[in-house]
Scaffold this active site. Structure first.
Site, mmCIF file in Angstrom:
data_model
loop_
_atom_site.group_PDB
_atom_site.id
_atom_site.type_symbol
_atom_site.label_atom_id
_atom_site.label_comp_id
_atom_site.label_asym_id
_atom_site.label_seq_id
_atom_site.Cartn_x
_atom_site.Cartn_y
_atom_site.Cartn_z
ATOM 1 N N CYS A 1 68.475 41.043 40.093
ATOM 2 C CA CYS A 1 68.373 42.208 39.703
ATOM 3 C C CYS A 1 68.171 43.228 41.147
ATOM 4 O O CYS A 1 68.333 44.290 41.104
ATOM 5 C CB CYS A 1 66.956 42.586 38.866
ATOM 6 S SG CYS A 1 65.582 41.480 39.613
ATOM 7 N N GLU B 1 60.086 45.117 33.640
ATOM 8 C CA GLU B 1 61.008 44.865 34.686
ATOM 9 C C GLU B 1 62.314 44.962 34.817
ATOM 10 O O GLU B 1 63.245 44.168 34.079
ATOM 11 C CB GLU B 1 60.526 43.364 35.299
ATOM 12 C CG GLU B 1 59.099 43.071 35.468
ATOM 13 C CD GLU B 1 58.458 43.707 36.780
ATOM 14 O OE1 GLU B 1 59.317 44.151 37.616
ATOM 15 O OE2 GLU B 1 57.191 43.841 36.639
#
Ligand code: NAD
Length: 466
Positions: A255, A221
Site C-alpha cells: 500500500c 488503513e
C-alpha cells in the site's frame, strides 16, 4: 505438508460468536495484565510453531520467497509480541494528567487506559500475517476480546492464522471468522466497540457507513496512490535502486509503494539507465526465475493490472512482459505524459512504475497535489532544502525522505493514513492506544467539602469571594 482448503464460517454462526466474546468481555476476564501477557506469549509460540506453514502459505498465496516472508511477515509478528510484552505494564499504568492547575490537582486527575470492549479486525491480503496479526496483538494487549477476519484472497495464510489463534488463545475471548463479502457483512451487522479495517478505500467506505449506524469507532488503513518526486539534484543511482526495491517487494503489492514518480526531465534518461542497472543487480539471472520476486495474488488482480497496463498511453522503457498462467508481471517502467494516465489515476498495487517528466519541483508539487492531496506515502529525492519543501507543501499519511517506504518498515513507528488514505494509526504503542479508551478520572476526597462549598447554591455573594 499440505494446507487444508479454506472453509468459510457459516453466516448463521456469526452472531453466536460475537455474543460469546461480548459476554466474556463483560466478565472482565481480559482485563488483568497477567491474562493479556499469557495470551500474547501463547500467541508468540503458536506463530513460532506454525512458522513452516506460514512460509508455505505465503509462497502459495503470493509466490513470496522465504527471506521476504520471514522478515516482513513472521519475524515482524513475533518481534511485535516481544516488544508489546516488554512495554505493556508501563503502558497500562494510570497517567498523571498534565497541565493541571494546583486547585484541580487536589482531585488527582489521571488517565486510565481501559479496553474498548469487543472489537473486530479485518485484514488485507498483501501482508496477510502482519496486517492481520499486528492489530490483533494491539487488541489483546489493550484487554479487549476480538474477532479476526483474515483476507479470503490469501486463503492459505487465512487457514494457518485460524490454526494459530485457535490452538493458542482462549476461545471465550478470541475467534477467527473466515469468509468474504457475505460473512464480513454479517460481522458488520453486529455491534462492535471498534472496527479495525485494512484494505481498499471503496470497501473502507462501506465499513465506515455501516459503523456509523451504531456510532462504532473505526480505524481505517486504506490505499495509496503515493508519489515519488525526484529533483535534478537527487542522487539518481540511489533513487533508482531504492524505488525499484519499493516496487518489487511483494511484486509491488504494497500500500505504501510509490504509485507514480514525478521526475525532473533533465535526469530522466540517466534514471532509466540506473533502473536497468539496478534490475540487473537485483535479479542477475532474470526476474521471472528469481525466487526473490513474487506473483500477483490471484487471477482477478492479475487481470486488473493487465488492463491497467494496456489502458496506459505510456511508452514502455523497461519490461512489459506478463504471463497469466504464472500470475507474473514483469517490473515495468513506463514514461507517461499526463496525470490522467490510467497508471496515475488508479492505484496499481503491482510492479508498474510510471514516470512523468516535470520541469521543476514546483511543477511536481502542483501535479502531486492535483492527483491526490492526501496519499498514504510520499517519497521525495533531492537536497535537504528540496525534500523539506516537499514535506512542507504536500500532505501524506507518512513519508520517507530519499527512500521508498522506510517509514513503514519500522515496527514501533505509528503507521496510518490521512484524509482518504485512512484514519487512526497503529504499531508499537500506537497499537495499544488504538484499542484503548483514555478514560479521565478524578477522585474527590471528603475533606475537600469545605472548599467545594462555593459550588453549591445559593450563589448570592459567592462570585465576589472567588
Ligand atoms: P479489499 O478492500 O478488497 O479487502 C480487504 C478486506 O475487506 C478483506 O478482508 C475482504 O474480505 C473485506 N471485504 C471486501 N469486500 C467487502 C465488502 N463489500 N463488504 C465488507 N467487507 C469486504 O482490499 P485488498 O484487496 O485485500 O487490499 C488491497 C487494498 O488495500 C489496496 O487499496 C491497498 O492500498 C490497501 N492496503 C492498505 C494498507 C494500509 O495499511 N493502509 C495495507 C495493505 C493494503
Amino acid at each position: 505438508m499440505g494446507i487444508p482448503a479454506l472453509d468459510y464460517t457459516p453466516v448463521d454462526d456469526i452472531p453466536t460468536i460475537a455474543k460469546r466474546l461480548r459476554t466474556t468481555f463483560n466478565t472482565h476476564k481480559t482485563r488483568p495484565i497477567d491474562f493479556r501477557l499469557a495470551q500474547l506469549r501463547k500467541l508468540y509460540w503458536s506463530v513460532k510453531d506454525h512458522e513452516a506453514e506460514l512460509l508455505e502459505a505465503n509462497k502459495l498465496d503470493l509466490g513470496r520467497g522465504t527471506f521476504e516472508a520471514s522478515l516482513v511477515e513472521i519475524d515482524w509478528a513475533t518481534n511485535d509480541i516481544v516488544f508489546v510484552c516488554k512495554k505493556l505494564a508501563k503502558w497500562m499504568k494510570d497517567e498523571k494528567a498534565p497541565d493541571i492547575p494546583f486547585a484541580n490537582s487536589l482531585v488527582s486527575p489521571r488517565i486510565r487506559k481501559d479496553p474498548l470492549g469487543c472489537v473486530l479486525v479485518i485484514g488485507a491480503y498483501n501482508f496477510p500475517v502482519n496486517l492481520t496479526l499486528g492489530p490483533f496483538i494491539g487488541a489483546i494487549a489493550a484487554g479487549n476480546t476480538a474477532v479476526m477476519k483474515p483476507s479470503e484472497n490469501a486463503p492459505n495464510v487465512a487457514v494457518v492464522l485460524q490454526k494459530i489463534v485457535e490452538s493458542a488463545l482462549d476461545p471465550s475471548c478470541f475467534a477467527v471468522v473466515q469468509g468474504a463479502v457475505a460473512e464480513t457483512s454479517k460481522l458488520l451487522d453486529e455491534k462492535w466497540d471498534k472496527i479495525f479495517y485494512t484494505g481498499s478505500a471503496s470497501v473502507g467506505t462501506i465499513i465506515a457507513k455501516k459503523a456509523a449506524e451504531t456510532l462504532t469507532p473505526v480505524t481505517l488503513e486504506l490505499g495509496g496512490r503515493n508519489p515519488a518526486i525526484i529533483t535534478k539534484n537527487a542522487d539518481i543511482r540511489l533513487a533508482a535502486r531504492r524505488l525499484l526495491w519499493g516496487k518489487t517487494l511483494n511484486a509491488g503489492q504494497v500500500c505504501i509503494s510509490q504509485n507514480y514518480t514525478l521526475i525532473d526531465r533533465e535526469v530522466l534518461p540517466v534514471f532509466v539507465e540506473e533502473m536497468k542497472t539496478a534490475l540487473k543487480s537485483f535479479y542477475p539471472n532474470g526476474v521471472k526465475t528469481s525466487p526473490d520476486f513474487g506473483r500477483i495474488v490471484n487471477n482477478k488482480q492479475w487481470t486488473r493490472l493487465k488492463k491497467l497496463l494496456d489502458a496506459s498511453k505510456g511508452q514502455i522503457l523497461i519490461g512489459g512482459s506478463t504471463d497469466e498462467k504464472e500470475l507474473y508481471i514483469e517490473p515495468t517502467v513506463l514514461q507517461v505524459d499526463s496525470i490522467h494516465d490510467s497508471l496515475i489515476t488508479e492505484e496499481s498495487f503491482g510492479p508498474l512504475m510510471p514516470l512523468l517528466p516535470v520541469t521543476d519541483l514546483s511543477h511536481a508539487i502542483r501535479l502531486a497535489t492535483e492527483v491526490h492531496p492526501t496519499p498514504l506515502g510520499l517519497y521525495p529525492f533531492g537536497t535537504k532544502p528540496e525534500t523539506d519543501r516537499v514535506l512542507r507543501e504536500l500532505r501524506s499519511g507518512g513519508a520517507s525522505v530519499n527512500d521508498a517506504f522506510t517509514h513503514g518498515t519500522i515496527p514501533t513507528l505509528a503507521f496510518g493514513g490521512v484524509g482518504d488514505s485512512g484514519q487512526g494509526a497503529y504499531r508499537g504503542k500506537a497499537s495499544f492506544d488504538c484499542f484503548s479508551h483514555r478514560r479521565s478520572i478524578t477522585s474527590t476526597p471528603g475533606w475537600m467539602e469545605r472548599l467545594l462549598d462555593v459550588r453549591y447554591p445559593p450563589y448570592e455573594g459567592k462570585l465576589a469571594k472567588l
